[in-house]
Design a protein around this motif. Structure first.
Motif, PDB file in Angstrom:
ATOM      1  N   TRP A  13      -6.386   2.673  -7.877  1.00  0.00           N
ATOM      2  CA  TRP A  13      -5.994   2.106  -6.695  1.00  0.00           C
ATOM      3  C   TRP A  13      -5.803   3.176  -5.437  1.00  0.00           C
ATOM      4  CZ3 TRP A  13      -4.783  -3.007  -6.156  1.00  0.00           C
ATOM      5  CH2 TRP A  13      -4.913  -3.839  -7.061  1.00  0.00           C
ATOM      6  N   THR A  51      -4.350  -1.195 -13.965  1.00  0.00           N
ATOM      7  CA  THR A  51      -4.014  -2.580 -13.630  1.00  0.00           C
ATOM      8  C   THR A  51      -3.254  -2.634 -12.484  1.00  0.00           C
ATOM      9  OG1 THR A  51      -2.227  -2.634 -14.923  1.00  0.00           O
ATOM     10  CG2 THR A  51      -4.223  -3.361 -15.848  1.00  0.00           C
ATOM     11  N   ILE A  52      -2.472  -1.569 -11.863  1.00  0.00           N
ATOM     12  CA  ILE A  52      -1.423  -1.726 -10.795  1.00  0.00           C
ATOM     13  C   ILE A  52      -1.703  -0.331 -10.158  1.00  0.00           C
ATOM     14  CG2 ILE A  52      -0.431  -3.570 -11.430  1.00  0.00           C
ATOM     15  CD1 ILE A  52       1.799  -2.062 -12.729  1.00  0.00           C
ATOM     16  N   GLU A  70       3.146  -8.199  -4.049  1.00  0.00           N
ATOM     17  CA  GLU A  70       2.316  -8.996  -4.726  1.00  0.00           C
ATOM     18  C   GLU A  70       1.061  -8.061  -5.355  1.00  0.00           C
ATOM     19  OE1 GLU A  70       0.851 -11.879  -2.111  1.00  0.00           O
ATOM     20  OE2 GLU A  70       2.576 -11.641  -1.024  1.00  0.00           O
ATOM     21  N   CYS A  71       0.657  -8.362  -6.699  1.00  0.00           N
ATOM     22  CA  CYS A  71      -0.511  -7.318  -7.024  1.00  0.00           C
ATOM     23  C   CYS A  71      -1.447  -8.327  -7.955  1.00  0.00           C
ATOM     24  CB  CYS A  71      -0.006  -6.490  -7.809  1.00  0.00           C
ATOM     25  SG  CYS A  71      -0.586  -5.074  -7.720  1.00  0.00           S
ATOM     26  N   ASP A  72      -2.724  -8.312  -7.561  1.00  0.00           N
ATOM     27  CA  ASP A  72      -3.550  -8.952  -8.476  1.00  0.00           C
ATOM     28  C   ASP A  72      -4.619  -8.082  -8.928  1.00  0.00           C
ATOM     29  OD1 ASP A  72      -5.616  -8.531  -6.491  1.00  0.00           O
ATOM     30  OD2 ASP A  72      -5.169 -10.653  -5.821  1.00  0.00           O
ATOM     31  N   SER A  73      -5.644  -8.214  -9.275  1.00  0.00           N
ATOM     32  CA  SER A  73      -6.633  -7.524  -9.923  1.00  0.00           C
ATOM     33  C   SER A  73      -7.472  -6.378  -9.011  1.00  0.00           C
ATOM     34  CB  SER A  73      -7.686  -8.178 -11.001  1.00  0.00           C
ATOM     35  OG  SER A  73      -8.329  -9.060 -10.021  1.00  0.00           O
ATOM     36  N   ASP A  74      -7.216  -6.734  -7.563  1.00  0.00           N
ATOM     37  CA  ASP A  74      -7.996  -6.275  -6.688  1.00  0.00           C
ATOM     38  C   ASP A  74      -7.225  -5.800  -5.451  1.00  0.00           C
ATOM     39  OD1 ASP A  74     -11.106  -6.118  -7.490  1.00  0.00           O
ATOM     40  OD2 ASP A  74     -10.413  -8.150  -7.728  1.00  0.00           O
ATOM     41  N   GLN A 127     -10.319  -7.087   2.795  1.00  0.00           N
ATOM     42  CA  GLN A 127     -10.305  -8.606   2.152  1.00  0.00           C
ATOM     43  C   GLN A 127     -10.829  -9.575   2.567  1.00  0.00           C
ATOM     44  OE1 GLN A 127      -5.953  -9.753   2.453  1.00  0.00           O
ATOM     45  NE2 GLN A 127      -5.976 -10.351   0.524  1.00  0.00           N
ATOM     46  N   ARG A 167      -8.154  -1.935  -5.022  1.00  0.00           N
ATOM     47  CA  ARG A 167      -8.820  -1.291  -6.251  1.00  0.00           C
ATOM     48  C   ARG A 167     -10.122  -0.761  -6.032  1.00  0.00           C
ATOM     49  NH1 ARG A 167      -9.148  -3.525 -12.004  1.00  0.00           N
ATOM     50  NH2 ARG A 167      -9.406  -1.776 -13.265  1.00  0.00           N
ATOM     51  N   CYS A 180      -3.141  -5.042  -3.569  1.00  0.00           N
ATOM     52  CA  CYS A 180      -1.690  -5.172  -3.902  1.00  0.00           C
ATOM     53  C   CYS A 180      -1.079  -4.725  -2.694  1.00  0.00           C
ATOM     54  CB  CYS A 180      -1.343  -3.987  -4.745  1.00  0.00           C
ATOM     55  SG  CYS A 180       0.371  -3.814  -5.260  1.00  0.00           S
ATOM     56  N   TYR A 184       3.735   0.369  -7.358  1.00  0.00           N
ATOM     57  CA  TYR A 184       4.017  -0.884  -7.775  1.00  0.00           C
ATOM     58  C   TYR A 184       4.741  -0.796  -9.179  1.00  0.00           C
ATOM     59  CZ  TYR A 184       3.704  -5.876  -8.738  1.00  0.00           C
ATOM     60  OH  TYR A 184       4.098  -7.178  -9.460  1.00  0.00           O
TER      61      TYR A 184
END
Length: 182
Positions: A90, A33-34, A52-56, A102, A71, A58, A38
């Motif tokens: 990751w 997940t990370i 900052e980290c989301d599902s895709d 992105q 990811r 970081c 992180y």
């Protein structure tokens, strides 16, 4: 031949890792997940470094550098089978690669290639997988990019990526990550 359970004893110190079981038709994916950098930050450090980290994506903004992660998917062939063992990992990438990926995230063109380094420790490898060089290859249709490990390394993960693993070994890895009831 399945790996003996003692091969997975090294997983116990990594019980804090954030594995994510993603449902697939036959064999679940081992996902993180990370990224590990992180994960190693305290809550105070995450705030101080504006991490900052989301599902895709970081980002960690250290005082002297900014690290960026995306990811991706690493597919390990299973010898004699069409299915693969899938790791959701990751990868650190450059600022330019991160911004490019992105900006096109929801409509990525296929086969754009970025240089990256794996940023997770992948069980059951005893030697660290963190920092292994790879190409990050985008896929269309909003799918996560695939990794191609660079040849020339003697690392067992690189060998497995190019030569595959036995089905029993893949099952043992899944069981070690999620338990016998996966």
């Amino acid at each position: 031949m399945a790996l003996p359970q003692t091969c997975f004893e090294s997983l116990k110190p990594y019980a804090h890792l954030h594995f994510l079981r993603e449902k697939h038709e036959d064999m679940p994916a081992i996902g993180f997940t990370i990224p590990d950098p992180y994960n190693q930050l305290s809550e105070e450090e995450r705030i101080a470094y504006q991490a900052e980290c989301d599902s895709d994506f970081c980002i960690i903004r250290y005082p002297d550098q900014t690290d960026r992660f995306i990811r991706a998917v690493l597919l390990i062939p299973i010898i004699g089978h069409e299915e693969t063992l899938e790791y959701g990992v990751w990868v650190s990438v450059s600022e330019k690669s991160f911004n490019d990926y992105q900006s096109d995230f929801h409509d990525n063109p296929e086969n754009v290639i970025y240089f990256g380094r794996i940023c997770n420790w992948l069980p059951p490898y005893e030697s660290d997988t963190f920092g292994l060089h790879c190409n990050v290859v985008t896929q269309s249709d909003n799918r996560r990019p695939l990794l191609q490990l660079h040849q020339g390394s003697e690392h067992p993960l690189v060998r497995d990526f190019y030569h595959g693993i036995e089905y029993a070994e893949a099952q043992a890895r899944i069981e070690a990550a999620f338990g016998a009831d996966y």
